[in-house]
Design a protein around this motif. Structure first.
Motif, PDB file in Angstrom:
ATOM      1  N   TYR A  53      19.431  68.002  -2.798  1.00  0.00           N
ATOM      2  CA  TYR A  53      19.466  66.544  -2.623  1.00  0.00           C
ATOM      3  C   TYR A  53      18.956  66.154  -1.239  1.00  0.00           C
ATOM      4  N   PHE A  54      19.514  66.757  -0.189  1.00  0.00           N
ATOM      5  CA  PHE A  54      19.098  66.390   1.170  1.00  0.00           C
ATOM      6  C   PHE A  54      17.628  66.732   1.410  1.00  0.00           C
ATOM      7  N   ASN A  55      17.163  67.849   0.891  1.00  0.00           N
ATOM      8  CA  ASN A  55      15.749  68.198   1.060  1.00  0.00           C
ATOM      9  C   ASN A  55      14.837  67.208   0.330  1.00  0.00           C
ATOM     10  N   GLU A  56      15.294  66.696  -0.803  1.00  0.00           N
ATOM     11  CA  GLU A  56      14.518  65.663  -1.498  1.00  0.00           C
ATOM     12  C   GLU A  56      14.432  64.393  -0.645  1.00  0.00           C
ATOM     13  N   MET A  57      15.549  64.016  -0.018  1.00  0.00           N
ATOM     14  CA  MET A  57      15.555  62.848   0.868  1.00  0.00           C
ATOM     15  C   MET A  57      14.600  63.059   2.047  1.00  0.00           C
ATOM     16  N   ILE A  58      14.625  64.259   2.610  1.00  0.00           N
ATOM     17  CA  ILE A  58      13.747  64.560   3.742  1.00  0.00           C
ATOM     18  C   ILE A  58      12.290  64.418   3.330  1.00  0.00           C
ATOM     19  N   GLY A  59      11.939  64.935   2.169  1.00  0.00           N
ATOM     20  CA  GLY A  59      10.563  64.813   1.677  1.00  0.00           C
ATOM     21  C   GLY A  59      10.128  63.370   1.539  1.00  0.00           C
ATOM     22  N   GLU A  60      11.015  62.524   1.036  1.00  0.00           N
ATOM     23  CA  GLU A  60      10.675  61.103   0.886  1.00  0.00           C
ATOM     24  C   GLU A  60      10.533  60.415   2.232  1.00  0.00           C
ATOM     25  N   LEU A  61      11.410  60.745   3.168  1.00  0.00           N
ATOM     26  CA  LEU A  61      11.310  60.142   4.503  1.00  0.00           C
ATOM     27  C   LEU A  61      10.007  60.558   5.187  1.00  0.00           C
ATOM     28  N   GLU A  62       9.623  61.823   5.026  1.00  0.00           N
ATOM     29  CA  GLU A  62       8.342  62.289   5.580  1.00  0.00           C
ATOM     30  C   GLU A  62       7.177  61.549   4.929  1.00  0.00           C
ATOM     31  N   ALA A  63       7.224  61.400   3.604  1.00  0.00           N
ATOM     32  CA  ALA A  63       6.145  60.729   2.879  1.00  0.00           C
ATOM     33  C   ALA A  63       6.012  59.268   3.300  1.00  0.00           C
ATOM     34  N   LEU A 118      16.473  66.365  10.726  1.00  0.00           N
ATOM     35  CA  LEU A 118      16.999  66.382   9.361  1.00  0.00           C
ATOM     36  C   LEU A 118      17.051  67.807   8.820  1.00  0.00           C
ATOM     37  N   ARG A 119      16.002  68.580   9.098  1.00  0.00           N
ATOM     38  CA  ARG A 119      15.984  69.970   8.642  1.00  0.00           C
ATOM     39  C   ARG A 119      17.052  70.786   9.385  1.00  0.00           C
ATOM     40  N   ALA A 120      17.251  70.479  10.658  1.00  0.00           N
ATOM     41  CA  ALA A 120      18.305  71.164  11.416  1.00  0.00           C
ATOM     42  C   ALA A 120      19.681  70.828  10.838  1.00  0.00           C
ATOM     43  N   PHE A 121      19.864  69.582  10.416  1.00  0.00           N
ATOM     44  CA  PHE A 121      21.125  69.186   9.781  1.00  0.00           C
ATOM     45  C   PHE A 121      21.392  70.054   8.546  1.00  0.00           C
TER      46      PHE A 121
END
Length: 198
Positions: A90-100, A184-187
């Motif tokens: 879930y968090f990795n999906e959020m990170i991908g969207e924030l990057e995009a 975010l990745r560190a989190f």
């Protein structure tokens, strides 16, 4: 379309545009005329749907968090992964969207907590309800991970979930300043898959 459906669709459109504008401009920087224009709703119609801007803000918080609750629930319901892996996905999906989206906006909850959380009783209550719903769902995933032996058991799942909410909000603030997904990745790596792991 029935009158009720039309009313619901218009209200949803106002909330959709209100959330987008508040993410970009903040609560105080978002005018009602701007929301009405973006939603293509006639001026003067706002108070048919919301008794005040304060109530609009409170309903916008509920409107904003609903898809995140739904998506997190979907990840936790996936039968092919454990609780900790579901949370990480879930968090990795959020990170991908924030990057995009080039890190635009961040999180409306965190933004509003800083801007109006201490001033308006209805906003504070709406924010607390939203954060509690989110935290409780994270706690459900962590409790499952504990039962699976994947998450540490020397802390209550709810306490770990509170820490995750706070850590994620802090990482989102750093992301906005640094224009980078690194916080975010560190989190995910250090807090979720590091500190919380058994």
């Amino acid at each position: 379309m029935s009158d009720r459906n039309a009313t619901d669709a218009t209200k949803k459109r106002l909330l959709d545009h209100g959330v987008a504008l508040m993410l970009r401009n903040g609560y105080h920087g978002t005018g009602l005329a701007e929301v009405l224009a973006a939603a293509k709703v006639p001026k003067g119609s706002f108070y048919y749907y919301f008794p005040s801007k304060e109530e609009f803000g409170a309903q916008a918080v509920e409107h904003y968090i609903a898809p995140f609750i739904r998506r997190l629930s979907e990840h936790l319901a996936a039968a092919d992964r454990g609780g900790l892996d579901a949370l990480a996905a879930y968090f990795n999906e959020m990170i991908g969207e924030l990057e995009a989206n080039d890190f635009a906006g961040g999180c409306l909850l965190g933004n509003l907590m800083g801007e109006i959380g201490g001033g308006s009783a209805s906003a504070r209550e709406a924010l607390k309800r939203a954060v509690d719903r989110y935290r409780d769902l994270l706690a459900k995933g962590l409790a499952r991970a504990q039962a699976e032996g994947a998450a540490r058991q020397d802390r209550e799942a709810r306490a770990l979930a509170d820490m995750l909410v706070d850590g994620w909000q802090g990482a989102l603030l750093r992301m906005k300043v640094e224009r980078s997904a690194a916080p975010l990745r560190a989190f995910v790596d250090e807090m979720l898959l590091g500190y919380c792991r058994a």
